[in-house]
Design an enzyme around this catalytic site. Structure first.
Site, PDB file in Angstrom:
ATOM      1  N   GLU A   9       0.802  -1.238   0.000  1.00 55.31           N
ATOM      2  CA  GLU A   9       0.000   0.000   0.000  1.00 55.31           C
ATOM      3  C   GLU A   9       0.828   1.278   0.000  1.00 55.31           C
ATOM      4  O   GLU A   9       0.625   2.171   0.828  1.00 55.31           O
ATOM      5  CB  GLU A   9      -0.978  -0.022   1.189  1.00 55.31           C
ATOM      6  CG  GLU A   9      -1.922  -1.209   1.115  1.00 55.31           C
ATOM      7  CD  GLU A   9      -2.837  -1.370   2.325  1.00 55.31           C
ATOM      8  OE1 GLU A   9      -2.843  -0.481   3.205  1.00 55.31           O
ATOM      9  OE2 GLU A   9      -3.544  -2.387   2.391  1.00 55.31           O
ATOM     10  N   GLU A  55      -6.479 -10.409  -1.335  1.00 59.23           N
ATOM     11  CA  GLU A  55      -7.287 -10.149  -0.120  1.00 59.23           C
ATOM     12  C   GLU A  55      -8.764 -10.083  -0.503  1.00 59.23           C
ATOM     13  O   GLU A  55      -9.496  -9.194  -0.079  1.00 59.23           O
ATOM     14  CB  GLU A  55      -6.837  -8.834   0.536  1.00 59.23           C
ATOM     15  CG  GLU A  55      -5.365  -8.822   0.902  1.00 59.23           C
ATOM     16  CD  GLU A  55      -4.916  -7.598   1.693  1.00 59.23           C
ATOM     17  OE1 GLU A  55      -5.781  -6.835   2.159  1.00 59.23           O
ATOM     18  OE2 GLU A  55      -3.701  -7.404   1.834  1.00 59.23           O
TER      19      GLU A  55
HETATM   20  O1  G3I Z   1      -5.049  -7.400  18.983  1.00 58.61           O
HETATM   21  C1  G3I Z   1      -5.732  -6.209  19.430  1.00 58.61           C
HETATM   22  C2  G3I Z   1      -6.434  -6.466  20.709  1.00 58.61           C
HETATM   23  O2  G3I Z   1      -5.477  -6.755  21.706  1.00 58.61           O
HETATM   24  C3  G3I Z   1      -7.265  -5.225  21.073  1.00 58.61           C
HETATM   25  O3  G3I Z   1      -7.990  -5.480  22.214  1.00 58.61           O
HETATM   26  C4  G3I Z   1      -8.227  -4.869  19.942  1.00 58.61           C
HETATM   27  C5  G3I Z   1      -9.027  -3.607  20.219  1.00 58.61           C
HETATM   28  O4  G3I Z   1      -9.363  -2.926  19.042  1.00 58.61           O
HETATM   29  O5  G3I Z   1      -7.467  -4.666  18.787  1.00 58.61           O
HETATM   30  C6  G3I Z   1      -6.743  -5.807  18.372  1.00 58.61           C
HETATM   31  O6  G3I Z   1      -6.019  -5.466  17.257  1.00 58.61           O
HETATM   32  C7  G3I Z   1      -6.768  -5.377  16.054  1.00 58.61           C
HETATM   33  C8  G3I Z   1      -6.117  -6.332  15.035  1.00 58.61           C
HETATM   34  O7  G3I Z   1      -6.749  -6.167  13.794  1.00 58.61           O
HETATM   35  C9  G3I Z   1      -6.264  -7.798  15.467  1.00 58.61           C
HETATM   36  O8  G3I Z   1      -7.610  -8.152  15.519  1.00 58.61           O
HETATM   37  C10 G3I Z   1      -6.679  -3.943  15.536  1.00 58.61           C
HETATM   38  O9  G3I Z   1      -7.392  -3.085  16.406  1.00 58.61           O
HETATM   39  C11 G3I Z   1      -7.265  -3.864  14.153  1.00 58.61           C
HETATM   40  O10 G3I Z   1      -7.018  -2.566  13.619  1.00 58.61           O
HETATM   41  C12 G3I Z   1      -6.588  -4.873  13.263  1.00 58.61           C
HETATM   42  O11 G3I Z   1      -7.195  -4.804  12.010  1.00 58.61           O
HETATM   43  C13 G3I Z   1      -6.507  -5.439  10.949  1.00 58.61           C
HETATM   44  C14 G3I Z   1      -6.116  -4.375   9.920  1.00 58.61           C
HETATM   45  O12 G3I Z   1      -5.557  -4.991   8.776  1.00 58.61           O
HETATM   46  C15 G3I Z   1      -5.058  -3.440  10.449  1.00 58.61           C
HETATM   47  O13 G3I Z   1      -3.870  -4.130  10.660  1.00 58.61           O
HETATM   48  C16 G3I Z   1      -7.446  -6.456  10.333  1.00 58.61           C
HETATM   49  O14 G3I Z   1      -7.649  -7.525  11.259  1.00 58.61           O
HETATM   50  C17 G3I Z   1      -6.847  -6.997   9.038  1.00 58.61           C
HETATM   51  O15 G3I Z   1      -7.811  -7.776   8.377  1.00 58.61           O
HETATM   52  C18 G3I Z   1      -6.466  -5.845   8.123  1.00 58.61           C
HETATM   53  O16 G3I Z   1      -5.841  -6.366   6.972  1.00 58.61           O
HETATM   54  C19 G3I Z   1      -5.467  -5.399   5.979  1.00 58.61           C
HETATM   55  C20 G3I Z   1      -4.235  -5.927   5.296  1.00 58.61           C
HETATM   56  O17 G3I Z   1      -3.233  -6.173   6.252  1.00 58.61           O
HETATM   57  C21 G3I Z   1      -3.739  -4.925   4.244  1.00 58.61           C
HETATM   58  N1  G3I Z   1      -4.788  -4.601   3.303  1.00 58.61           N
HETATM   59  C22 G3I Z   1      -6.049  -4.161   3.881  1.00 58.61           C
HETATM   60  C23 G3I Z   1      -6.548  -5.195   4.892  1.00 58.61           C
HETATM   61  C24 G3I Z   1      -7.874  -4.789   5.455  1.00 58.61           C
HETATM   62  O18 G3I Z   1      -7.735  -3.591   6.176  1.00 58.61           O
END
Ligand code: G3I
Length: 378
Positions: A163, A268
């Site tokens: 990205e 994805e």
């Molecule tokens: O692990 C923490 C947890 O400890 C906490 O309590 C909770 C509270 O919000 O958050 C948890 O972390 C979350 C993490 O996912 C694990 O579930 C983050 O908030 C959340 O922002 C994160 O979202 C991920 C996102 O990327 C950001 O990294 C999504 O699961 C994941 O599907 C998404 O994947 C991205 C690809 O990497 C890149 N392309 C876009 C795609 C979708 O956004």
């Protein structure tokens, strides 16, 4: 128990499991018989992947694991290999979960795509306000060398840079661009090539099927190639919306990337069926909105008309992928089933979305059968 009895007992269990599955299927969507397997159906065409989270392969959820190992032959860890998870403190790496993930994938013949080495998002806390050029460079080089070096050949491929583009095709104003300048993407690929000579190297982004952003991605590929550095493929993420899958642009993009001699992947894939308050076709995770019932229209189930529209979108996509099977090397869904998709919580938290091929009970949806049928219709 002797081998014969063990075999008999296993056969009974298997028979019961198949019956249960058939029962679920026929009750859910009127489909009869046990489900086919995506990875078997498309085994001569492209890999079929999913993006497990840490919990899914940790050994506590038998049913989800069975779904994953029976349907998919490629995995991209959804969050485990992001720099925030791998290097939580400066110079201190945590490899245990990833080591286990890779061992599990290898045991079940699933190829691993390492996601991702360089991404402006989900950075470790210590990088959040880092602007000092030397420190950014130290992180950039150290992270790539350490992570790509450790998993060389153990991962089939890397999303080396994720990205890096704006919607207009210019480079995103990230910490890496500000500190390291326009050549940082080429440098990342060079470092990855040196540290991980046995793994394939990819550029990955969303909306790069859209003409302006696609032009930016093509410029990135050409620039890497002109520098004499290896790039093996481009990942079009494929976060799309029901009834608005940009088929023409996707086809043009497969052709344009393939013309540069690189593999094309859909990395994805999911199709959101909910209103997108942010507008547009985007996976920009910084864009979020507040909850309202109007924006969560199907909390208790998907109406059949929407289910069928989703099936149609998936059928059209897979027909296109099959047409270009010589160029498309992998199709990865961003999740295994509707119960755990990131789209239940983005761009609005706690909605009920239905973007994948398996429902919340892990049963195959009509879209699954239409995807499978694209192969027998050939
Ligand atoms: O692990 C923490 C947890 O400890 C906490 O309590 C909770 C509270 O919000 O958050 C948890 O972390 C979350 C993490 O996912 C694990 O579930 C983050 O908030 C959340 O922002 C994160 O979202 C991920 C996102 O990327 C950001 O990294 C999504 O699961 C994941 O599907 C998404 O994947 C991205 C690809 O990497 C890149 N392309 C876009 C795609 C979708 O956004």
């Amino acid at each position: 128990m002797n081998t014969k009895n063990l075999f008999k007992r296993q056969s009974i269990y298997h028979g019961l499991a198949t019956l249960c599955l058939a029962f679920v299927i026929s009750n859910s969507y009127g489909q009869e018989g046990p489900a086919a397997s995506l990875k078997e159906t498309f085994k001569d065409d492209f890999l079929i992947g999913t993006a497990p989270n840490g919990r899914q392969l940790s050994g506590n959820n038998e049913a989800e694991q069975q779904l994953i190992i029976s349907q998919f032959n490629a995995v991209t860890p959804e969050n485990l290999m992001k720099s925030q998870s791998l290097q939580p403190e400066w110079g201190r790496y945590e490899f245990d979960q990833v080591d286990r993930f890779i061992a599990y994938a290898s045991e079940h013949n699933m190829k691993v795509n390492g996601h991702t080495l360089i991404w402006h998002s989900q950075l470790p806390r210590f990088m959040r306000h880092m602007e000092d050029i030397d420190s950014v460079r130290q992180f950039f080089e150290g992270h790539i060398k350490t992570v790509a070096g450790r998993y060389d050949g153990k991962v089939d491929s890397w999303d080396v840079v994720n990205e890096a583009l704006n919607e207009d095709g210019t480079l995103r104003n990230s910490v890496f661009l500000r500190a390291l300048g326009d050549d940082y993407i080429v440098e990342a690929f060079k470092l990855a090539q040196e540290a991980s000579p046995q793994s394939k190297l990819y550029y990955n982004d969303y909306n790069i099927e859209q003409p302006k952003k696609r032009a930016g991605a093509l410029r990135i590929v050409k620039k890497i190639q002109e520098a004499g550095v290896r790039i093996d493929g481009v990942g079009i993420q494929g976060h799309w919306h029901l009834g608005r899958v940009p088929m023409e642009y996707i086809e043009q993009s497969i052709q344009a990337f393939a013309a540069l001699g690189v593999d094309v992947m859909f990395t994805e894939l999911d199709i959101s069926v909910l209103p997108n308050a942010a507008g547009g076709n985007t996976a920009e995770i910084s864009q979020t909105s507040g909850y309202s019932e109007r924006l969560n229209p199907y909390p208790d189930g998907l109406p059949d008309s929407v289910q069928q529209a989703l099936a149609q979108d998936y059928e059209d996509l897979f027909r296109l992928f099959l047409t270009y099977r010589d160029n498309v090397s992998r199709v990865t869904f961003w999740g295994a089933h509707d119960g755990q998709t990131w789209l239940n919580n983005w761009p609005i938290r706690r909605r009920t979305n239905y973007p994948l091929l398996f429902d919340r009970n892990l049963a195959p949806k009509p879209a699954f059968y239409r995807v499978i049928a694209t192969k027998s219709d050939e």
